[in-house]
Design an enzyme around this catalytic site. Structure first.
Site, short mmCIF file in Angstrom:
data_model
loop_
_atom_site.label_atom_id
_atom_site.label_comp_id
_atom_site.label_asym_id
_atom_site.label_seq_id
_atom_site.Cartn_x
_atom_site.Cartn_y
_atom_site.Cartn_z
N CYS A 195 41.03 40.69 50.08
CA CYS A 195 42.29 40.63 50.82
C CYS A 195 43.04 39.36 50.44
CB CYS A 195 42.03 40.65 52.32
SG CYS A 195 41.44 42.23 52.90
N ARG A 196 44.21 39.52 49.84
CA ARG A 196 44.99 38.39 49.37
C ARG A 196 46.32 38.31 50.10
NH1 ARG A 196 44.09 37.29 43.06
NH2 ARG A 196 41.92 37.82 42.91
#
Length: 429
Positions: free
Chosen positions: A203-204
């Site tokens: 998750c960025r």
């Protein structure tokens, strides 16, 4: 020979007129500059450049040579080299601010719960029938428990890493960064700086960027997932993939439930705020031309009621704004997160991860040109794919492991993959 000696003598010592007048001549200045350049030349043992400048010079020279090192260099390698600073910056920001975004998710979810308990629940207790009220209480709290449980497990559970010590486990390649054997379906995560078993994504912030290996080299792939960002501050892999997907499913259902349950209350709150705004404008002497899209256009100076409106207290105003905030936020998240959840459900049905989706597409195209058909070795059929993903071994597990909180481990250890990890016979769903 005599002419050469005379020429060198004049260059070194200067002309006779300049010597007699004790002044520098142009020939002496040129000689001095040549002498300084020779002293700074790295080939001589005299004065050299500082060590830090030599290191930078060597690094730039190596970087330049890496672009045309051998015949295998193509556009993918050049593209990766040019985007390496950008990927490094994204990794650094994600690693530094990931915890901040996790707290933002917690705060936003808590604010929705506050509005639901303070505004919606008292209204439901006064107006809803007993059976309808019991259903709302049971479903709402069950959905809340599932969201909190799966989010906590997705954040705290490690995705799984291949062993760093020597072992006899079969591997498909060697990680160029970790320099350890890499099992099937494992990929290197630039943010975690480790190899992840059955890696799906990390998750960025703002976008989902992956570096995946293809037959033509390492390629940067940008995957469109708007709200894929900054949820977990953790890599999604073999051990926590189910928690992540279950959190997405139950969060989507919870947002849809809040949006539908508060729809009527939202319309009433919006109309009340519009009436209050237009009454304030009338008191100030500003002509009013309409009451908004939900009320309809009215003649100037008229309202949609004949009697004076009741007093609009500050408490009612705050509660109405809270209802509008909750409805807008939950409706937006329900649409965006629903699209993301549907995409992941399609990947699970095919027995793929987000990274494998792109590598398999490249492999299909390559084998199609060769007149062959590519078959995903990890696709066991839609029903079996879901059973493997959810850890369902018997019919009761659809309730105890899917519809109720469960911390059971997935099939296998993530290092080796069987053709059929469960029984081939389908079970009744």
């Amino acid at each position: 020979m005599y002419f050469t000696r005379f020429f060198i003598h004049k260059k070194v010592t200067g002309c006779s007129k300049c010597r007699m007048r004790r002044r520098w001549c142009p020939g002496s200045l040129v000689h001095l500059l040549r002498w300084m350049l020779l002293r700074l030349c790295p080939r001589r043992r005299g004065c050299q450049l500082p060590l830090w400048m030599l290191k930078i010079q060597a690094y730039l020279k190596l970087l330049l040579h890496s672009l045309y090192y051998n015949s295998l260099t193509d556009s993918n390698v050049v593209f990766d080299s040019l985007f390496e600073p950008l990927l490094w910056t994204v990794d650094y920001l994600t690693r530094s601010f990931g915890l901040v975004f996790v707290w933002m998710v917690v705060v936003l979810t808590s604010s929705i719960l506050l509005v639901a308990y303070v505004v919606l629940l008292p209204n439901a207790l006064r107006t809803y029938p007993t059976a309808w009220l019991v259903w709302h209480l049971c479903y709402g709290h069950w959905n809340l428990v599932m969201i909190v449980f799966h989010y906590y497990k997705a954040v705290k559970t490690a995705p799984g890493h291949p062993p760093a010590e020597k072992n006899d486990i079969p591997f498909v390649s060697v990680c160029k960064k970790c320099v350890i054997p890499k099992p099937a379906r494992a990929h290197h995560c630039g943010i975690c700086n480790r190899c992840i078993l059955k890696m799906d994504h990390h998750c960025r912030i703002l976008s989902h960027v992956q570096c995946v290996n293809s037959h033509s080299g390492t390629r940067v792939v940008f995957i469109l997932s708007v709200f894929h960002s900054a949820w977990l501050n953790n890599c999604v892999g073999h051990l926590n993939h189910r928690y992540f997907f279950s959190f997405c499913v139950f969060m989507t259902l919870g947002c849809i439930y809040c949006s539908l349950s508060g729809r009527i209350r939202f319309l009433a709150a919006y109309n009340a705020l519009e009436r209050f705004k237009h009454l304030e404008m009338e008191k100030a002497g500003v002509p009013v031309t309409g009451m908004g899209p939900l009320i309809g256009l009215l003649p100037t100076g008229q309202t949609d009621y004949a009697t004076p409106a009741p007093p609009y207290s500050l408490k009612e105003k705050i509660m109405d704004k809270g209802i509008i905030y909750m409805w807008v936020l939950t409706s937006t998240v329900a649409v965006v997160l629903g699209i993301l959840t549907t995409w992941h459900a399609l990947l699970i049905s095919r027995g793929e991860t987000s990274i494998e989706r792109h590598t398999n597409s490249k492999e299909k195209s390559r084998m199609k040109k060769m007149g062959q058909v590519y078959k995903n070795p990890f696709n066991y059929g839609k029903l079996h794919n879901w059973k493997v993903f959810l850890g369902v071994e018997k019919r009761s597990h659809w309730v105890t492991r899917v519809l109720l909180p469960s911390a059971h481990l997935p099939f296998g250890d993530g290092l080796t993959w069987d053709s059929y990890p469960i029984k081939k016979e389908p079970i009744l769903v």
